[in-house]
Design a protein around this motif. Structure first.
Motif, PDB file in Angstrom:
ATOM      1  N   TRP A 428       0.680  -0.852  -0.175  1.00 44.06           N
ATOM      2  CA  TRP A 428       0.526   0.174  -0.053  1.00 44.06           C
ATOM      3  C   TRP A 428       1.022   1.399   0.040  1.00 44.06           C
ATOM      4  CZ3 TRP A 428       0.157  -2.777   4.623  1.00 44.06           C
ATOM      5  CH2 TRP A 428       0.712  -2.472   5.588  1.00 44.06           C
ATOM      6  N   PRO A 429       0.639   2.244  -0.572  1.00 50.54           N
ATOM      7  CA  PRO A 429       1.268   3.863  -0.363  1.00 50.54           C
ATOM      8  C   PRO A 429       1.912   3.535   0.924  1.00 50.54           C
ATOM      9  CG  PRO A 429      -0.569   4.045  -1.623  1.00 50.54           C
ATOM     10  CD  PRO A 429      -0.712   2.442  -1.016  1.00 50.54           C
ATOM     11  N   GLY A 430       3.432   4.036   0.913  1.00 50.49           N
ATOM     12  CA  GLY A 430       3.913   4.401   2.475  1.00 50.49           C
ATOM     13  C   GLY A 430       3.795   3.230   3.837  1.00 50.49           C
ATOM     14  N   ILE A 431       4.649   1.802   2.651  1.00 50.91           N
ATOM     15  CA  ILE A 431       4.166   0.772   3.852  1.00 50.91           C
ATOM     16  C   ILE A 431       5.388   0.658   4.466  1.00 50.91           C
ATOM     17  CG2 ILE A 431       4.972  -0.947   1.909  1.00 50.91           C
ATOM     18  CD1 ILE A 431       3.858  -2.785   3.153  1.00 50.91           C
ATOM     19  N   SER A 432       6.206   1.700   3.526  1.00 51.92           N
ATOM     20  CA  SER A 432       7.997   1.470   4.585  1.00 51.92           C
ATOM     21  C   SER A 432       8.039   2.198   5.305  1.00 51.92           C
ATOM     22  CB  SER A 432       9.172   1.295   3.343  1.00 51.92           C
ATOM     23  OG  SER A 432       9.145   0.940   2.153  1.00 51.92           O
ATOM     24  N   GLN A 433       7.074   3.125   5.268  1.00 51.28           N
ATOM     25  CA  GLN A 433       7.635   4.591   6.539  1.00 51.28           C
ATOM     26  C   GLN A 433       6.534   3.370   7.725  1.00 51.28           C
ATOM     27  OE1 GLN A 433       6.667   4.794   3.035  1.00 51.28           O
ATOM     28  NE2 GLN A 433       8.586   6.543   2.834  1.00 51.28           N
ATOM     29  N   ASP A 434       5.530   3.153   6.938  1.00 45.78           N
ATOM     30  CA  ASP A 434       4.631   2.219   8.625  1.00 45.78           C
ATOM     31  C   ASP A 434       5.135   0.957   9.199  1.00 45.78           C
ATOM     32  OD1 ASP A 434       2.509   3.753   7.578  1.00 45.78           O
ATOM     33  OD2 ASP A 434       1.469   2.947   6.214  1.00 45.78           O
ATOM     34  N   ILE A 435       6.239   0.703   8.309  1.00 42.33           N
ATOM     35  CA  ILE A 435       6.684  -0.897   8.845  1.00 42.33           C
ATOM     36  C   ILE A 435       8.428  -0.313   9.870  1.00 42.33           C
ATOM     37  CG2 ILE A 435       8.816  -2.063   8.242  1.00 42.33           C
ATOM     38  CD1 ILE A 435       6.483  -3.293   6.088  1.00 42.33           C
ATOM     39  N   GLU A 436       8.614   1.209   9.502  1.00 41.46           N
ATOM     40  CA  GLU A 436       9.545   1.038  10.342  1.00 41.46           C
ATOM     41  C   GLU A 436       9.032   2.226  11.116  1.00 41.46           C
ATOM     42  OE1 GLU A 436      11.709   4.314   7.579  1.00 41.46           O
ATOM     43  OE2 GLU A 436      11.865   2.711   5.996  1.00 41.46           O
ATOM     44  N   LYS A 437       8.359   3.153  11.331  1.00 40.64           N
ATOM     45  CA  LYS A 437       7.572   3.668  12.697  1.00 40.64           C
ATOM     46  C   LYS A 437       6.936   2.594  13.748  1.00 40.64           C
ATOM     47  CE  LYS A 437       5.004   7.336  11.854  1.00 40.64           C
ATOM     48  NZ  LYS A 437       3.992   7.912  10.893  1.00 40.64           N
ATOM     49  N   LEU A 438       6.781   1.381  13.045  1.00 39.97           N
ATOM     50  CA  LEU A 438       6.185   0.347  14.250  1.00 39.97           C
ATOM     51  C   LEU A 438       7.209  -0.131  15.074  1.00 39.97           C
ATOM     52  CD1 LEU A 438       3.545  -2.306  13.674  1.00 39.97           C
ATOM     53  CD2 LEU A 438       6.182  -3.097  14.110  1.00 39.97           C
TER      54      LEU A 438
END
Length: 746
Positions: A428-438
């Motif tokens: 999904w759009p921005g999945i890499s940023q969401d993983i890093e934040k998690l």
């Protein structure tokens, strides 16, 4: 039954009714059994019959919760005895034990509760006049006899007002709860002809752990406290739950799913409330004075509730984790949620119709991430898929992204492993940023993480010689202890050879006095935390000479690197000289003589002696020309600190317990030193012994994300900004100035 079924009270009551239906003198309200008898013999017989029936059907009772042969018992807000029913004293205990207000704010909270029942109190304004006098602007807070009499009178009036009604199971019930910074309160009310009458009150002070909860968690705790304290009244009945904290209305709403983005503690409490039948609504604080007054003036701790809360906190956390792990993402779930996502429906329509525009319009910017991959998107079995890098990935709707992140992080993998897994299955759009934040917000991962990448900040460059000196003890080495004293500006060293056991503060001061007699007192001394340097005697010595004493953080010798690095050079030089046949004293003399006169790479080709004393000492190498200065800028390097005050961090723990301990920066001691407030006290740490801590993480919706359940937009707040980025490192050593040979000039 499954945990938290709202219909379980009725089923349990039916079971108990069938169990004791034929037993005389026995009644049951859910799991509470009452036995009576007209005589002692009859009472004995009825009790024996009940115990035999419980044993026959495999029931067990807890002895410490049983009471036998009581003259009266408290039940549903009443005292039941031989004289009939009377109001229970515990119902008004929280009001009777309201502590005396100590500030104007506490008087306002008390008067808020009084005004809530003001319609039942005659001449309220006259009776409360002494208290109103303390609430006036610029009034001095003086608690006198008039205020004490008014306070006690109004408490009795409220007690009389709260006894206007008795519990009636045919009338609607209302539970009002509230929380303050140090207490929680709850009031059970009964609605009669449009008027609310209170039945029972309860309040408690927050313990040391609960005080640290966020405000939303405190408000939620007050709700759980209310339903726990008034369980006999509420269990199995539908009631209205009123709170002045609007976010809880969405989180605890019984007709909505538990938000997966809610904190784990809130999820546990939401599961607890599933056992009750209620309607939750918001009530403004101005109209919530009955519960607000109890929370701001709590009567004291509740040990039994706090113990139960602590036990359930652990048990329910495991239950939630097991449930999450046993609920994998299914294709059917993706289909259902895709039709609720307005943006994915547009994408699906463009894929099906082949109507992707050649250029996106201003109102279509929310489709940009999908437009960039338009040639790789396709539909299979009514699901949008992305074909990239020989992998077919599911395009996950917004409402399922948090669940997917939890699945990817089930085994607490790091960012790289999670991204590798995600690139095989989902997108999904921005999945890499969401993983890093998690990963940054995962507390177990942070507590077991390695030290952060080391960053080094040089000490500010001194403006003159002997302005800052670094001290350190080396040894035992060659049967001696070695006190090293080196000037930060000129790199000029002094070394004192001491016997083992002769390294006390007194011995250290004697050596420093000899050195300071020659060079004078420095402005600053930098040492580690050795007992010689942190003693009162040494601190007194520094104060007398006007010296500022700086100690490095524990377990971080790099902060005193000037002295630490010279210790290595000292040991290497002594080993070589002693190996060449020199005695220990001759070896140290030769080493210091050559070191002080040799060009130093950090001094632009000059020797330490030349920088400190302004001349090159005469020696066997004095005929050699020193290199010219490189013109390096020696101005102070004023950088910004990496962590600001109030920044959330994890501090390295060198005692027993977890490797990393959460804390908050309370003071910056320099560009790389801070003081951190933790549960274990205040620590001094280097930035290399810290790592940033984020309070929450969030899957941010894109513009026009779609029609998503509003409770799933109830995201935990963005983490506080961590501080400025570290400044670029200066060159550790100056560039060499290469001079062309003379014969080139001709």
């Amino acid at each position: 039954m499954c945990f938290g079924i709202a219909a379980s009270p009725a089923q349990f009551q039916r079971c108990m009714d069938s169990l004791i239906g034929q037993l005389p003198g026995v009644a049951a309200y859910l799991d509470d059994l009452i036995i009576t008898g007209r005589t002692e013999a009859e009472h004995w017989k009825n009790l024996e019959n009940l115990l035999n029936r419980l044993q026959e059907f495999g029931f067990r009772i807890r002895l410490e919760k049983c009471e036998f042969f009581k003259k009266s018992v408290e039940y549903l807000g009443h005292e039941i005895g031989s004289n009939g029913m009377t109001p229970s004293k515990s119902s008004i205990k929280a009001v009777e034990q309201l502590p005396r207000p100590k500030t104007c704010q506490e008087i306002q909270a008390f008067m808020g509760k009084i005004n809530y029942y003001g319609r039942f109190i005659a001449d309220l304004s006259e009776k409360a006049r002494p208290l109103y006098a303390l609430m006036r602007k610029n009034a001095k807070f003086e608690w006198k006899q008039a205020q004490e009499e008014a306070f006690q009178l109004l408490k009795r009036e409220v007690i009389d007002a709260t006894q206007l009604t008795h519990y009636d199971d045919s009338k609607p019930l209302i539970l009002a709860t509230d929380a303050s910074q140090h207490g929680i309160g709850a009031v059970l009310l009964q609605l009669d002809k449009g008027v609310e009458y209170s039945i029972v009150h309860a309040s408690k002070t927050l313990n040391e752990h609960q005080v640290k909860y966020s405000q939303i968690e405190k408000e939620a705790l007050s709700i759980v406290y209310g339903v726990t304290k008034f369980r006999q009244f509420l269990y199995g009945r539908r009631f209205s739950l009123k709170t002045d904290h609007k976010p809880l209305v969405a989180i605890f709403s019984p007709d909505k799913n538990i938000p997966v983005l809610a904190a784990q503690r809130l999820q546990r409490w939401a599961i607890t409330l599933m056992s009750y039948q209620y309607d939750i609504c918001y009530k403004p604080s101005a109209q919530h004075g009955n519960a607000d007054g109890l929370s701001r003036l709590p009567m004291g701790p509740d040990v039994s509730f706090d113990k139960q809360e602590e036990e359930e906190n652990i048990e329910i956390a495991h239950a939630i984790m097991d449930e999450l792990e046993s609920s994998p993402l299914k294709a059917q779930d993706v289909k259902v949620e895709l039709h609720k996502d307005s943006r994915l429906k547009q994408v699906k329509r463009h894929i099906e119709d082949g109507s992707w525009p050649g250029k996106l319009k201003a109102d279509q910017t929310h489709l940009r991430p999908f437009w960039n991959h338009r040639d790789s998107l396709f539909i299979f079995n009514d699901i949008v898929l992305l074909q990239r890098d020989n992998c077919t990935r599911i395009v996950v709707p917004f409402s399922l992204r948090k669940k997917v992140l939890d699945l990817l992080h089930t085994a607490h993998w790091g960012v790289v492993r999670m991204k590798q897994m995600a690139r095989r299955y989902v997108w999904w759009p921005g999945i890499s940023q969401d993983i890093e934040k998690l990963v940054k917000c995962c507390e177990p991962c942070r507590l077991s993480a390695k030290l952060p990448n080391k960053t080094f900040q040089e000490w500010p460059k001194t403006e003159k010689p002997w302005q800052r000196v670094h001290l350190d003890f080396a040894g035992p080495y060659k049967g001696k202890m070695w006190l090293v004293c080196i000037d930060a500006h000129s790199k000029f060293p002094y070394v004192a050879m001491l016997n083992i056991g002769k390294t006390t503060s007194e011995d250290t001061i004697d050596v420093l006095k000899q050195i300071f007699t020659i060079e004078g007192s420095p402005d600053t001394i930098v040492t580690d935390n050795g007992p010689q340097f942190v003693s009162r005697e040494f601190e007194k010595f520094c104060v007398q000479l006007g010296i500022h004493h700086v100690t490095s953080p524990p377990y971080h010798p790099a902060s005193n690197g000037e002295a630490e690095r010279f210790v290595q050079s000292l040991k290497t030089g002594l080993d070589k000289n002693c190996a060449g046949g020199a005695g220990l004293k001759d070896a140290i003399r030769v080493f210091l003589a050559t070191y002080r006169c040799s060009p130093h790479p950090g001094l632009a080709g000059k020797s330490p002696a030349e920088v400190l004393h302004g001349r090159q000492p005469r020696n066997l190498l004095s005929l050699l020309w020193p290199r010219e200065a490189s013109g390096e800028d020696h101005t102070l390097n004023k950088g910004k600190h990496r962590y600001d005050v109030d920044a959330l961090v994890y501090a390295r723990n060198y005692a027993r317990g977890p490797k990393w301990v959460p804390g908050t920066v309370i003071k910056t001691l320099g560009r790389v030193l801070v003081r951190v407030q933790t549960d274990h006290g205040v620590w001094k740490r280097h930035v290399n012994q810290l790592q940033p801590r984020m309070s929450s993480y969030d899957v941010q919706p894109q513009c026009g994300e779609g029609e998503v359940n509003p409770t799933q937009r109830e995201i935990l707040p963005e983490p506080e900004p961590v501080v400025g980025r570290p400044q670029p490192r200066e060159r550790r050593y100056p560039e060499r100035v290469r001079r062309r040979p003379d014969f080139y000039r001709s």
